[in-house]
Design a protein around this motif. Sequence first.
Motif, short mmCIF file in Angstrom:
data_model
loop_
_atom_site.label_atom_id
_atom_site.label_comp_id
_atom_site.label_asym_id
_atom_site.label_seq_id
_atom_site.Cartn_x
_atom_site.Cartn_y
_atom_site.Cartn_z
N ILE A 1 -6.52 -14.12 -13.13
CA ILE A 1 -7.62 -14.95 -12.64
C ILE A 1 -8.80 -14.02 -12.33
O ILE A 1 -8.60 -12.86 -11.96
CB ILE A 1 -7.22 -15.77 -11.39
CG1 ILE A 1 -6.69 -14.87 -10.27
CG2 ILE A 1 -6.22 -16.87 -11.75
CD1 ILE A 1 -6.57 -15.56 -8.93
N GLU A 2 -10.00 -14.57 -12.48
CA GLU A 2 -11.20 -13.71 -12.35
C GLU A 2 -11.33 -13.09 -10.97
O GLU A 2 -11.79 -11.97 -10.83
CB GLU A 2 -12.45 -14.54 -12.68
CG GLU A 2 -13.74 -13.74 -12.58
CD GLU A 2 -14.99 -14.61 -12.43
OE1 GLU A 2 -14.92 -15.81 -12.71
OE2 GLU A 2 -16.01 -14.07 -12.00
N GLN A 3 -10.95 -13.83 -9.92
CA GLN A 3 -11.12 -13.39 -8.53
C GLN A 3 -12.58 -13.27 -8.15
O GLN A 3 -12.92 -12.60 -7.17
CB GLN A 3 -10.39 -12.06 -8.27
CG GLN A 3 -8.90 -12.13 -8.57
CD GLN A 3 -8.17 -10.84 -8.26
OE1 GLN A 3 -8.35 -9.85 -8.97
NE2 GLN A 3 -7.37 -10.81 -7.22
N GLY A 4 -13.46 -13.86 -8.93
CA GLY A 4 -14.88 -13.87 -8.64
C GLY A 4 -15.43 -15.23 -9.09
O GLY A 4 -14.71 -16.02 -9.70
N ALA B 1 -12.37 -5.91 -9.60
CA ALA B 1 -11.16 -5.42 -8.95
C ALA B 1 -10.39 -4.49 -9.88
O ALA B 1 -10.61 -4.50 -11.09
CB ALA B 1 -10.27 -6.61 -8.57
N GLY B 2 -9.50 -3.70 -9.33
CA GLY B 2 -8.62 -2.86 -10.14
C GLY B 2 -7.44 -3.67 -10.65
O GLY B 2 -7.07 -4.68 -10.04
N HIS B 3 -6.87 -3.27 -11.78
CA HIS B 3 -5.73 -4.00 -12.35
C HIS B 3 -4.81 -3.02 -13.08
O HIS B 3 -5.20 -1.91 -13.39
CB HIS B 3 -6.22 -5.06 -13.35
CG HIS B 3 -7.00 -6.17 -12.73
ND1 HIS B 3 -6.42 -7.14 -11.96
CD2 HIS B 3 -8.33 -6.45 -12.75
CE1 HIS B 3 -7.36 -7.98 -11.55
NE2 HIS B 3 -8.53 -7.57 -12.00
N ASP B 4 -3.58 -3.50 -13.38
CA ASP B 4 -2.63 -2.65 -14.11
C ASP B 4 -3.20 -2.15 -15.43
O ASP B 4 -2.90 -1.03 -15.86
CB ASP B 4 -1.33 -3.43 -14.35
CG ASP B 4 -0.58 -3.72 -13.06
OD1 ASP B 4 -0.22 -2.75 -12.36
OD2 ASP B 4 -0.36 -4.90 -12.73
#
Length: 397
Positions: free
Chosen positions: A179-182, A342-345
């Motif tokens: 999900i975008e989270q923004g 955000a940071g992600h895997d």
Amino acid sequence: MEMAELGATPKGGVNRPALTPTDIEVHVRLAEWARAREFAVEIDAYGNQFMRRSGSESGAGAIASGSHSDTQPTGGRFDGISGVLSAVEALEVIDDAGIETRHPLEAIIWNNEEGTRFSPTNLGSAVYVGSVPIETMLAATDGDDVTMKEAVQNLRDAIPWAGVRELGAPMAAFIESHIEQGPELEAEELDIGVVTAIQGTRKLEVEIIGDEAHAGTTPERMRRDAFVDAVSVASALRELFHDPDDIMRFTIGRFEVSPGALAVVPGHVFFTIDIRHPDNATLARLGDQVEAVCTEAASRCEVRVVETRRADSTPFVGLVPEAVEAASRERGYAYKHMPSGAGHDARYVSEICPSGMVFVPCESGLSHNERENATADDLARGAQVVADTLLILDERL
Ligand SMILES: [Zn+2]
């Protein structure tokens, strides 16, 4: 929604720290779904779980997709797990359609992405690609002195039939749906974000050192009030990082005034700075000015600035984002290119193979929040793009 019941909170969110019984239950269910289709299931030394549908070409590296299943303590139902389920769904529809791929296709649950349970902490994807030593990370403990090593063993015991995956075993490509989270996709009424980069970040700590004094007897002219200088410093920093284009992210998330007594002029202030920007040159230019700006803005106190962490922006270019864009276009989805805040895997996986991400709109941009929400239609489009991307990459790689 079935996964959201595992660790469900009364306010409609999810609390599912890495490798707790509820998180292990997520791993078990997905492993069983995979086994029902005769997909191989493997777990590595750090508790990352891999579910693989084999390909026709022997020795071909896996084209993989996935995300994480752990959450923040007051997390939502979609952050992480929606990306894992998109990957599982993609493998299932490709299997249902009887499509033979040359490469094996993998759905991955990366362990410990949110990193809230163990200390020290690191992402399963970072450990997998070798950026962090495994032994240190396995010795990490939680609040009850359970080690990560014991937690991984609990996972293994719950899926005793799973095979062993070597850390760092090569992959041909990786795509993460999240999900975008923004707020951008929802605001612009778009279906899909083709992620161009994970923005770079610098974390700094600032100390303002003055002198404690009596609040009633010390005249202003004689004070070295750390709070007064800290306010000037914080204002100067806000000015430095002010960005008319609103791309720069600047946050003072912790601000501690000592000794914190009503009648004492503060002698010490500690605060943190978190800055993020997709362009490394901008991050370098502005980040390098922090110390000078702080020193200049403080009139009577001493200032110390320490940088605690720095990570360059990770660009996603080439095959994977091209495949994500092609899939979105061919399905007629409205999409745009955008960096991830955000940071992600996928940041870490990109160190060992071509990688990329697809973003799905989330309601009001709300995430790391129990009210986090995403529509079934949007999530389905994201999963469709993952499935198409896996097949496009299978042709092109
Ligand atoms: Zn996440």
